[in-house]
Write an enzyme that holds these catalytic residues in place. Structure first.
Site, PDB file in Angstrom:
ATOM      1  N   LEU A  31       0.851  -1.185   0.000  1.00  0.00           N
ATOM      2  CA  LEU A  31       0.000   0.000   0.000  1.00  0.00           C
ATOM      3  C   LEU A  31       0.888   1.236   0.000  1.00  0.00           C
ATOM      4  O   LEU A  31       1.923   1.259   0.668  1.00  0.00           O
ATOM      5  CB  LEU A  31      -0.897   0.008   1.251  1.00  0.00           C
ATOM      6  N   GLU A  38      -7.887   2.697   8.604  1.00  0.00           N
ATOM      7  CA  GLU A  38      -8.514   2.226   7.355  1.00  0.00           C
ATOM      8  C   GLU A  38      -8.220   0.741   7.182  1.00  0.00           C
ATOM      9  O   GLU A  38      -9.085  -0.035   6.763  1.00  0.00           O
ATOM     10  CB  GLU A  38      -7.979   3.057   6.181  1.00  0.00           C
TER      11      GLU A  38
HETATM   12  N1  LIG Z   1      -5.249  -0.186  -1.883  1.00  0.00           N
HETATM   13  C1  LIG Z   1      -5.868  -1.353  -1.880  1.00  0.00           C
HETATM   14  O1  LIG Z   1      -6.991  -1.469  -1.415  1.00  0.00           O
HETATM   15  C2  LIG Z   1      -5.211  -2.556  -2.470  1.00  0.00           C
HETATM   16  C3  LIG Z   1      -5.918  -3.748  -2.575  1.00  0.00           C
HETATM   17  C4  LIG Z   1      -5.290  -4.836  -3.179  1.00  0.00           C
HETATM   18  C5  LIG Z   1      -3.995  -4.709  -3.646  1.00  0.00           C
HETATM   19  N2  LIG Z   1      -3.352  -3.529  -3.491  1.00  0.00           N
HETATM   20  C6  LIG Z   1      -1.986  -3.370  -4.012  1.00  0.00           C
HETATM   21  O2  LIG Z   1      -1.950  -3.861  -5.345  1.00  0.00           O
HETATM   22  C7  LIG Z   1      -0.704  -4.487  -5.584  1.00  0.00           C
HETATM   23  C8  LIG Z   1      -0.927  -5.954  -5.907  1.00  0.00           C
HETATM   24  O3  LIG Z   1      -1.883  -6.084  -6.943  1.00  0.00           O
HETATM   25  P1  LIG Z   1      -1.492  -6.709  -8.361  1.00  0.00           P
HETATM   26  O4  LIG Z   1      -2.646  -6.466  -9.259  1.00  0.00           O
HETATM   27  O5  LIG Z   1      -0.155  -6.182  -8.755  1.00  0.00           O
HETATM   28  O6  LIG Z   1      -1.267  -8.235  -8.040  1.00  0.00           O
HETATM   29  P2  LIG Z   1      -2.201  -9.459  -7.547  1.00  0.00           P
HETATM   30  O7  LIG Z   1      -3.498  -9.462  -8.273  1.00  0.00           O
HETATM   31  O8  LIG Z   1      -2.227  -9.499  -6.062  1.00  0.00           O
HETATM   32  O9  LIG Z   1      -1.289 -10.654  -8.033  1.00  0.00           O
HETATM   33  C9  LIG Z   1      -1.075 -10.871  -9.408  1.00  0.00           C
HETATM   34  C10 LIG Z   1      -0.907 -12.325  -9.606  1.00  0.00           C
HETATM   35  O10 LIG Z   1      -2.064 -13.010  -9.103  1.00  0.00           O
HETATM   36  C11 LIG Z   1      -2.408 -14.063  -9.979  1.00  0.00           C
HETATM   37  N3  LIG Z   1      -3.692 -13.723 -10.597  1.00  0.00           N
HETATM   38  C12 LIG Z   1      -4.328 -12.527 -10.586  1.00  0.00           C
HETATM   39  N4  LIG Z   1      -5.502 -12.628 -11.196  1.00  0.00           N
HETATM   40  C13 LIG Z   1      -5.624 -13.900 -11.585  1.00  0.00           C
HETATM   41  C14 LIG Z   1      -6.638 -14.629 -12.263  1.00  0.00           C
HETATM   42  N5  LIG Z   1      -7.781 -14.042 -12.656  1.00  0.00           N
HETATM   43  N6  LIG Z   1      -6.443 -15.930 -12.505  1.00  0.00           N
HETATM   44  C15 LIG Z   1      -5.313 -16.549 -12.082  1.00  0.00           C
HETATM   45  N7  LIG Z   1      -4.307 -15.923 -11.443  1.00  0.00           N
HETATM   46  C16 LIG Z   1      -4.479 -14.616 -11.195  1.00  0.00           C
HETATM   47  C17 LIG Z   1      -1.256 -14.183 -10.951  1.00  0.00           C
HETATM   48  O11 LIG Z   1      -0.311 -14.975 -10.267  1.00  0.00           O
HETATM   49  P3  LIG Z   1       0.827 -15.864 -10.986  1.00  0.00           P
HETATM   50  O12 LIG Z   1       1.840 -14.869 -11.480  1.00  0.00           O
HETATM   51  O13 LIG Z   1       1.337 -16.747  -9.896  1.00  0.00           O
HETATM   52  O14 LIG Z   1       0.143 -16.608 -12.113  1.00  0.00           O
HETATM   53  C18 LIG Z   1      -0.779 -12.746 -11.054  1.00  0.00           C
HETATM   54  O15 LIG Z   1       0.561 -12.617 -11.502  1.00  0.00           O
HETATM   55  C19 LIG Z   1       0.100  -4.297  -4.303  1.00  0.00           C
HETATM   56  O16 LIG Z   1       0.849  -3.103  -4.393  1.00  0.00           O
HETATM   57  C20 LIG Z   1      -0.975  -4.168  -3.253  1.00  0.00           C
HETATM   58  O17 LIG Z   1      -0.523  -3.489  -2.102  1.00  0.00           O
HETATM   59  C21 LIG Z   1      -3.916  -2.468  -2.919  1.00  0.00           C
END
Ligand SMILES: NC(=O)c1ccc[n+]([C@@H]2O[C@H](COP(=O)([O-])OP(=O)(O)OC[C@H]3O[C@@H](n4cnc5c(N)ncnc54)[C@H](OP(=O)(O)O)[C@@H]3O)[C@@H](O)[C@H]2O)c1
Length: 198
Positions: A31, A38
């Site tokens: 984050l 929050e």
């Molecule tokens: N502010 C907020 O409320 C909030 C909420 C959530 C996240 N975040 C932030 O967002 C970032 C992480 O999010 P991100 O989008 O980069 O990563 P993520 O969705 O957490 O992870 C991505 C990985 O998840 C797997 N994946 C995602 N969707 C998939 C699907 N539909 N089917 C199969 N596998 C799937 C894949 O893994 P594999 O590579 O292993 O195939 C992909 O490489 C962080 O910085 C976190 O702190 C913030």
């Protein structure tokens, strides 16, 4: 349409996130801000059930799951699905049910069919971007909890655009504090968007 099958019991699918002025949600895997109250709201919301004994199924993208602090596990009243196309297994944590799915629909099917359907109350989509995008399109997705962090942060991950004619901002929502909050000099507002009948 959901292809969960005839034996699927529809469960509410809900998104929860916090986004800053440019709709940024993350930076370098974490984050971008430090807003403990929050984060507590987030934890309380996803672990709250209306019926004792029921649980919420939390759906995590692999990166979100890996970044979630070990010290906060297990979360009460929850079961967990990690989405990944690369992992072959998730590391088991004692007293902490975990499942692995290779797509979002698989996780919805898991939570809505026997045996988990008997105990699952809500399917919460924890993020990141791809799970959010897919869940917003799902017919069972009824609510989007999206905290408006009223500040600028450098981000590399962004909450997806969603249709404000489909999801409408609710004035007051039970269990959600109203008005502007402030912590560490950062103003923010809890918001809930509800899907309108199509
Ligand atoms: N502010 C907020 O409320 C909030 C909420 C959530 C996240 N975040 C932030 O967002 C970032 C992480 O999010 P991100 O989008 O980069 O990563 P993520 O969705 O957490 O992870 C991505 C990985 O998840 C797997 N994946 C995602 N969707 C998939 C699907 N539909 N089917 C199969 N596998 C799937 C894949 O893994 P594999 O590579 O292993 O195939 C992909 O490489 C962080 O910085 C976190 O702190 C913030």
């Amino acid at each position: 349409m959901c292809d969960c099958g005839e034996k699927a019991h529809a469960k509410p699918i809900r998104l929860i996130a916090a986004a800053c002025n440019n709709m940024g949600i993350g930076k370098n895997g974490y984050l971008p801000w430090n807003l403990p109250s929050e984060f507590t709201f987030f934890l309380d919301t996803i672990s709250s059930v209306s019926t004792p004994g029921m649980k919420n199924l939390l759906v995590w993208g692999r990166k979100c799951w890996e970044a979630f602090p070990e010290s906060l596990r297990p979360l009460p009243n929850t079961m967990h699905v990690v989405l990944s196309r690369t992992l072959r297994q998730v590391i088991s944590v004692p007293k902490h049910a975990q499942y692995l799915c290779s797509d979002l629909q698989g996780s919805v099917k898991l939570g809505s069919t026997h045996p988990l359907s008997e105990v699952i109350e809500t399917i919460w989509i924890i993020g990141g971007v791809e799970p959010y995008i897919e869940a917003l399109q799902h017919p069972w997705c009824d609510l989007v909890y999206l905290t408006d962090v009223q500040a600028d942060f450098e981000c590399d991950t962004y909450f997806p655009e969603f249709n404000n004619n489909v999801y409408k901002l609710v004035d007051e929502f039970p269990g959600v504090p109203s008005g502007i909050q402030e912590e560490n000099g950062i103003k923010f507002k809890y918001q809930v968007f509800k899907k309108v009948a199509q």
